[in-house]
Design an enzyme around this catalytic site. Structure first.
Site, PDB file in Angstrom:
ATOM      1  N   LYS A 157       0.865  -1.199   0.000  1.00 11.07           N
ATOM      2  CA  LYS A 157       0.000   0.000   0.000  1.00 11.07           C
ATOM      3  C   LYS A 157       0.893   1.238   0.000  1.00 11.07           C
ATOM      4  O   LYS A 157       1.940   1.267   0.680  1.00 11.07           O
ATOM      5  CB  LYS A 157      -0.904  -0.022   1.225  1.00 11.07           C
ATOM      6  CG  LYS A 157      -1.937   1.107   1.262  1.00 11.07           C
ATOM      7  CD  LYS A 157      -2.842   0.964   2.486  1.00 11.07           C
ATOM      8  CE  LYS A 157      -3.880   2.090   2.520  1.00 11.07           C
ATOM      9  NZ  LYS A 157      -4.718   2.042   3.721  1.00 11.07           N
TER      10      LYS A 157
ATOM     11  N   SER B 146      -9.566   2.222   2.926  1.00  7.50           N
ATOM     12  CA  SER B 146      -8.693   2.941   2.038  1.00  7.50           C
ATOM     13  C   SER B 146      -7.684   2.068   1.292  1.00  7.50           C
ATOM     14  O   SER B 146      -7.017   2.559   0.382  1.00  7.50           O
ATOM     15  CB  SER B 146      -7.933   4.022   2.822  1.00  7.50           C
ATOM     16  OG  SER B 146      -7.170   3.445   3.839  1.00  7.50           O
TER      17      SER B 146
ATOM     18  N   SER C 153      -9.700  -0.062   7.129  1.00  2.81           N
ATOM     19  CA  SER C 153      -9.226   0.034   5.746  1.00  2.81           C
ATOM     20  C   SER C 153      -8.679  -1.236   5.142  1.00  2.81           C
ATOM     21  O   SER C 153      -8.277  -1.221   3.984  1.00  2.81           O
ATOM     22  CB  SER C 153      -8.157   1.124   5.657  1.00  2.81           C
ATOM     23  OG  SER C 153      -8.757   2.370   5.939  1.00  2.81           O
TER      24      SER C 153
END
Lengths: 472, 468, 117
Positions: free
Chosen positions: B70, B145, B170
């Site tokens: 990420k 996210s 997330s």
């Protein structure tokens, strides 16, 4: 008009590495930004890890200043934007500091200490072209960013700039004795001084280095504020900057109120739990503090309180030197007199601390012994000290080199010569006129260029004359 | 004849690499090609690693495994943006600890996955770069996210595991919406050093993968104490894969009624079926109540925004990231950079966060929220005295369409985190596993366990898992 | 425990020196927004301002529901689990960071920043 002064003293603590990262805290002759890492540069993703020694130091300071050491304390983020801030928040201690509510006595006045806490130093700003007002941009050196600071905050108990200076001088000596502050490493003390007159609003003069400057800045401010009040106006609450060259203060910005900093607990850091054991360990390891040392000196050496204070407060190295001298040379009062009145003068003239100088307890004791024995006169000794501090040579060597210390035989020869040249005076003395002795001694001293112990000379004259009488 | 790739399980792949039966060169080039085409179709990446496969990976538990990261985790030499334009040019000088551990175990960094800017979002629609599209239906969100991580995991036709991150859910949201497994470890289990901060007291580095085994394996690699992170726990790591296959007979699962009201009925049914399946394996199901759940969203957002607004202060156009030619007074310069570099949600959260920690307000918001967190932790801990795990839906609805999301107000979006905020706020480990599809769209079930009880989660999740 | 409670009371006293009354939180007006933006170094367009003022009002009202939670004698939880006394030894580890990799604003080794006034 009544004056109230409160000080916030930022002391760069004596550690090897920085507060939250392992960069060297006081790199010597370092290029800008050479002692940095991604943590103290505030790169995204980095996290702080506390340097334990810095906590120990703040606990020491708290204890030395008579504070309560809080069993739990926290780190906070003080968020504000400035080009010297790597993260635009400073890690400090807002809610509960390590130490609270102490006091020290300065010249009979009790100055209360509100708190002592730990925080990180921002980076250092340099103005390449111009100064704070005229520079088109700033240059930032992050070598200083992250240096551990103890912030010592007083209550507004000081009533004059002079008092403030006296407080600072005492505080810095205590810090030095605690070994939490080491100027020789390049550490500095920076002061934010808050002053108000007649109960009005206070102005803060930020970031002043040097106690003389603090006193000057406060003197300027006191006058400025008093003038405003006399004109019937109100002093504004603001932050001011001290111009070292002009010795004036100028507005920097309107004072940010506490809420602007939006304090939160720093969630990257732990709660500090300071146990009684930890506190005791530090207490036991604390070196003798200046006030205690003064009391001990009075008792142990029988010197005056004034002398003791001068010796102790000149510096730890000066006090140690004195004690070492007293171990070799057994007259503390004389040692004290010569150190304070003459040795210290020479050191000050050379802007040298005794630890940096070439003087040593050994050789200094030799000088004192020479004076005692009359091998040199006091008057000459005062001259000799200067050369001694300059060169570090043994006083006996210096004296010999300059022919200052006439050998006993040499002296006797001169005595004989003078007696021969002054038969009238000699016979008057032989007849019992003591004035004649003084005259003869004076004549000998003239010959020796005032070197030689008058008592010794008198003895020799008497001997020579009585020998002569006997001979006759 | 050496085998090449594709669609084999991570476990099988790693075994074959060890036995030397994989043509690793061909594998690398095939993965590169496949990633590019995946990128074109679904846009899971912000940056693909140009150096992928160039160096021979370390001999370790993950040797030759492609791992996506990420974009909020720092990767040395590879651009790291955290989904924001303000870090468009930032190239870190160091690896996040979790990334370093992946590399030390032989994992190969495939690329940096798309996310909501700094973690601010539930649908990855606040990504300042391309928004990742759901492989099940490209008109729908992957969740957020860690949307890119979920997307890449679902879409990859080669063995792959995603390193993701969760602050308020997330990892769970994208896992649920992309039909993948999302493991959010206990706060402090994995080092946060090198993780670009959203909310330091709640950020957790975790995993998204196709199978429970993969997540368990990756957790074993990245977990452990880190002296560079003061909040990382000294519990260390262990072989979490050993929890797979453990009998769940007798394990107590609590089902909190507060999590099953006001949710999509299809979601509810699939999750209840999955719980029944566990009951079929002789786990003991009981109904419990977590009444403070309704306060979790407020408490979470207050603390998260408060912390985030301080974390984002460092982005001001000095030293890294978006910079202009230095001109003007610092207030002007900083404001100019920040206003053009931050997206709307970032600005919103900075403003709200700044407000809620300002003097005069901080007691009612920030301090109050910290106390509510205490209460929530206490409530969960009390529940865990009676159960080994808690089961809830991962998300209250099916993955929404982008045009539906555009109509939602910020507050409505915040409320969609209601399944995940409480456990995330309190630092409890969670795992989301796919429990079926409805109308062709994935649904996930969330299991929550007590601090440092990831093992239980893995056992239960593995028992409920359907391996394709 | 008592010691902790005592310290906690001190925390509240220090945190809350001025707030003896409930401030009307719902009213977030442009003036307040402007002050916060100045504090946080953000410039908003006028349409952003309009939107934010109304959104903030709505959001803060929703967050205010926490008021109804009884938190008397409850300690704030700074972390999910207790984290105490973590530190490192005072040892130097030299690092070299390639500052040039991420900025060109350098002058003689210093990092260039915007002026102060």
């Amino acid at each position: 008009m009544s004056i109230m002064i409160g000080l916030e003293v930022h002391c760069q603590l004596n550690t090897e590495s920085k507060l939250f990262c392992s960069c060297e805290a006081y790199p010597r002759d370092a290029q800008p930004n050479s002692s940095t890492c991604e943590i103290c540069l505030g790169y995204p993703g980095t996290k702080p890890v506390i340097n334990k020694k810095a906590i120990d130091h703040v606990i020491s300071i708290g204890l030395a200043l008579g504070c309560r050491i809080n069993p739990e304390s926290y780190f906070s983020r003080k968020t504000y934007f400035y080009p010297d801030m790597p993260k635009n928040y400073q890690i400090t201690q807002y809610e509960v500091p390590i130490a609270s509510e102490g006091s020290i006595e300065v010249n009979g006045m009790r100055i209360r200490i509100r708190r002592v806490h730990l925080e990180e130093d921002p980076a250092r700003i340099v103005y390449a072209d111009g100064n704070l007002e005229t520079a088109s941009h700033v240059l930032v050196d992050y070598n200083r960013a992250g240096t551990p600071l103890a912030e010592i905050v007083t209550e507004p108990d000081m009533k004059s700039p002079k008092e403030a200076r006296a407080f600072l001088e005492k505080l810095s000596t205590i810090l030095e004795y605690l070994k939490v502050y080491d100027q020789s490493k390049g550490a500095s003390l920076r002061v934010d001084a808050n002053i108000s007159v007649d109960g009005g609003e206070r102005a803060e003069v930020k970031n002043v280095t040097g106690f003389e400057n603090v006193e000057k800045a406060l003197n300027y401010e006191a006058v400025r504020q008093q003038n405003i009040v006399r004109l019937g106006r109100k002093v504004e609450r603001e932050t001011r900057h001290f111009d070292e060259v002009a010795k004036t203060t100028r507005t920097l910005r309107k004072k940010e109120f506490e809420e602007d900093y939006g304090y939160i607990f720093d969630p990257d850091l732990p709660v500090l739990d300071i146990s009684d054991e930890w506190k005791s360990k530090i207490e036991k390891g604390m070196p003798e503090l200046p006030d205690i040392m003064v009391k001990r000196f009075l008792k142990q050496y029988g010197i005056s309180e004034y002398d003791a204070k001068v010796i102790v407060y000149t510096g730890k190295d000066f006090a140690s030197f004195f004690e070492d001298v007293c171990r070799i040379y057994s007259k503390p009062k004389a040692a004290s007199r010569w150190m304070i009145n003459y040795l210290l003068k020479s050191l000050n003239w050379r802007s040298e601390r005794i630890s940096q100088s070439k003087a040593s307890p050994d050789t200094f004791s030799e000088l004192l012994t020479m004076i005692d024995k009359g091998e040199i006169t006091e008057r000459y000794a005062k001259e000799l000290i200067k050369e001694y501090v300059d060169t570090g040579l043994r006083p006996s060597e210096i004296a010999l080199k300059s022919g200052a210390k006439p050998s006993l035989q040499g002296l006797r020869d001169i005595v004989k010569k003078v007696i021969k040249d002054n038969t009238k005076a000699a016979s008057e003395f032989a007849a019992g006129k003591n004035d004649a002795l003084a005259y003869l001694i004076g004549a000998v001293l003239k010959e020796t260029g005032k070197r030689g112990d008058p008592k010794e000379i008198a003895r020799m004259i008497k001997e020579e004359i009585s020998n002569a009488s006997v001979a006759q | 004849m050496k085998r090449v790739v594709i669609l084999i399980r991570v476990k099988t792949f790693l075994e074959e690499v060890k036995s030397g039966s994989i043509d690793t060169d061909k594998f690398v080039s095939d993965v590169k090609a496949s990633s590019s085409s995946m990128q074109e179709k679904y846009a899971p990446f912000i940056t693909l690693n140009e150096g992928f496969g160039k160096a021979t990976p370390q001999k370790g538990a993950l040797q030759y495994l492609p791992v996506s990261v990420k974009d909020c985790l720092c990767t040395e030499g590879i651009r790291t943006t955290a989904g924001s334009k303000i870090l468009e040019t930032y190239v870190p000088n160091f690896d996040a600890t979790a990334v370093a551990k992946v590399k030390a175990a032989g994992g190969m960094i495939l690329g940096k996955t798309a996310q909501d800017e700094f973690g601010f979002g539930t649908f990855s629609t606040n990504c300042a770069y391309q928004v990742p599209k759901n492989p099940y239906d490209p008109e729908r969100t992957c969740g957020g996210s860690s949307g890119g991580a979920g997307c890449a995991t679902a879409a990859a036709d080669f063995p792959h595991i995603a390193i993701a991150e969760s602050t308020g859910g997330s990892i769970t949201a994208p896992a649920a919406f992309t039909g993948t497994v999302g493991l959010t470890p206990t706060y402090g289990r994995v080092s946060r050093y090198g993780l670009i901060d959203y909310s330091n007291s709640m950020d957790k580095v975790g995993v998204i993968s196709k199978e429970v085994y993969d997540s368990a394996l990756m957790l074993s690699v990245i977990a452990g104490h880190d002296p560079l992170d003061s909040t990382s726990h000294n519990k260390g790591s262990e072989d979490f894969t050993k929890y797979i296959g453990k009998d769940v007979k007798g394990m107590k699962i609590g089902v909190p009624k507060e999590y099953f009201s006001s949710i999509d009925s299809n979601v509810k049914k699939l999750v209840e079926d999955a719980i029944a399946k566990l009951e079929g394996q002789e786990a003991e199901i009981s109904e419990i109540s977590l009444p403070s759940t309704k306060y979790a969203i407020a408490a979470y957002y207050i603390i998260a925004m408060g912390e985030a607004s301080t974390n984002l202060a460092k982005y001001c156009g000095m030293r890294y990231g978006k910079q202009d030619k230095i001109s003007g007074e610092f207030s002007e310069y900083f404001s100019s950079i920040r206003s053009s570099g931050f997206g709307e949600e970032a600005k919103r959260r900075i403003i709200l966060g700044t407000y809620m920690r300002a003097a005069g307000f901080r007691d009612a918001y920030y301090i109050k929220a910290l106390k509510v967190r205490s209460l929530l932790i206490k409530e969960f801990k009390a529940a865990f005295k009676g159960v080994d795990a808690i089961a809830t839906p991962s998300m209250p609805m099916l993955p929404p369409r982008f045009d539906e999301i555009a109509k939602l107000s910020p507050l409505e979006i915040y409320n969609m985190d209601k399944m995940t905020t409480a456990p995330n706020l309190c630092g409890f480990p969670t795992i989301s596993i796919p429990v079926g599809t409805s109308q062709g769209l994935p649904v996930g079930m969330q299991l929550i366990a007590d601090h440092f009880m990831e093992g239980r989660l893995i056992s239960l999740a593995a028992a409920a898992e359907v391996i394709k | 425990m008592q010691r902790v409670a005592f310290m906690y009371k001190k925390v509240i006293k220090i945190c809350n020196p001025k707030c003896n009354h409930m401030v009307d939180f719902q009213k977030v007006d442009k003036g307040m927004l402007s002050r916060i933006c100045s504090n946080a170094k953000l410039n908003l367009t006028s349409s952003e301002e309009e939107r934010f003022v109304s959104e903030m009002g709505e959001i803060l009202t929703a967050f205010r529901e926490l008021e109804s939670v009884d938190t008397k004698d409850v300690q704030p939880a700074y972390h999910a689990t207790e984290i105490r006394n973590i530190w490192r030894d005072d040892k130097v580890k030299k690092k070299s960071v390639d500052i040039k990799k991420n900025t060109e604003a350098l002058e003689n080794g210093y990092i260039i920043g915007p002026k102060l006034v």
